[in-house]
Write a protein that holds these residues in place. Structure first.
Motif: not given
Length: 314
Positions: A167-170, A182-190, A192-201
């Motif tokens: 659901r994230l735009s990279i 790695d989940y964290g480094p990929v997440l930092r490339l998003a 749009n809003d990644s709040t849900v992903n961070k909570i789940i992580t």
């Protein structure tokens, strides 16, 4: 960076894994990883075969060891081959879907390892604290149900976290500052809003790392309390000896992760040191676990001796 859009979600066609490219003389480290990979595959395959073929090892405890060896085997094959591919073929690119698959399997097998160590801890608690009731509480059927639950639950949890990545735009970059997806480094490339992903992580991190450490510590507090009631030192040492293998593996699995997390949070690790440290913490425990269990478990050593003598005699 080549991009494509899917229902307004921007995704890269591929990611560029930096890995060890910025580390001097990294070729020596790749050779070291290849040696680790060979030892890990051989060692865990040996443990799996011994337990599967020897009926005397078809007990609840060795079902735990079998499950741990299976998770070690899976994690090693999820991490090291992709790193070696970079060295052999000078290819640091990985497609978007392959990246998500790599992310799933690495996190999945790590979570299974963590849960298995908790089960092994409670196996020791029941064996030492309730020895007369051990076989009525812990048996093969109970263990099979427990591990079916562990594998199923982790499949659902990790699949949820990885699916949320779609659901994230990279669009910041397609460069992943790690040695795998790695989940964290990929997440930092998003973008749009990644709040849900961070909570789940964070929830998954608590479930797979924090909660297991707390449960294992509590289990050993119960073990030490039970040992204090044993009057002789010989009896205490004999009971504690059955926990040596598990304690070593727990230390190998959790201590490096905790130390790296603390060092990273205080910004004392350079990117290269962090990558090497985390890669070692992911690759060394699966290699050492079968060695520890073979050297510290009389039943497995006896089985190996019998098989070897039978082969020589034949």
């Amino acid at each position: 960076m080549s991009l494509y859009e899917n229902n307004s979600i921007v995704r890269p066609e591929y990611f560029f894994i930096i890995g060890l490219s910025g580390i001097p003389n990294s070729s020596y480290y790749y050779i070291f990883l290849f040696i680790i990979y060979c030892i890990t595959v051989i060692g865990n395959s040996l443990v799996l075969l011994i337990i599967a073929l020897d009926r005397s090892l078809h007990s609840a405890k060795y079902l735990c060891v079998f499950n741990l060896a299976l998770a070690d085997f899976g994690e090693t094959n999820a991490v090291i081959p992709n790193m070696l591919k970079t060295f052999l073929f000078d290819s640091q690119y990985i497609s978007y879907n392959a990246c998500l698959a790599n992310m799933f399997f690495v996190n999945y097998f790590i979570n299974v390892q963590s849960a298995t160590l908790v089960v092994l801890a409670f196996d020791r608690v029941i064996a030492i604290c309730l020895p007369l009731r051990y076989h009525s509480i812990v048996n093969n059927i109970v263990m099979l149900i427990v591990f079916f639950g562990i594998w199923t639950l982790n499949t659902l949890v990790v699949a949820l976290s990885v699916s949320l990545m779609t659901r994230l735009s990279i669009c910041k970059s397609n460069v992943v500052e790690s040695y795998y997806c790695d989940y964290g480094p990929v997440l930092r490339l998003a973008c749009n809003d990644s709040t849900v992903n961070k909570i789940i992580t964070n929830v998954i991190a608590v479930m797979s790392l924090v909660a297991p450490v707390i449960l294992i510590v509590l289990s050993y507090l119960g073990i030490f309390f039970a040992l204090s009631k044993i009057t002789t030192w010989e009896g205490r040492l004999k009971a504690l000896k059955t926990c040596v293998s598990h304690l070593l593996i727990v230390g190998l699995f959790f201590l490096p992760v905790i130390c790296i997390f603390i060092a990273s949070s205080t910004s004392t690790l350079t990117p290269n040191v962090r990558i090497i440290s985390t890669s070692l913490s992911f690759t060394l425990p699966p290699m050492l676990n079968p060695i520890i269990y073979v050297l510290n478990t009389a039943e497995i050593k006896d089985t190996i001796r019998k098989k070897f003598k039978k082969r020589i005699f034949t």
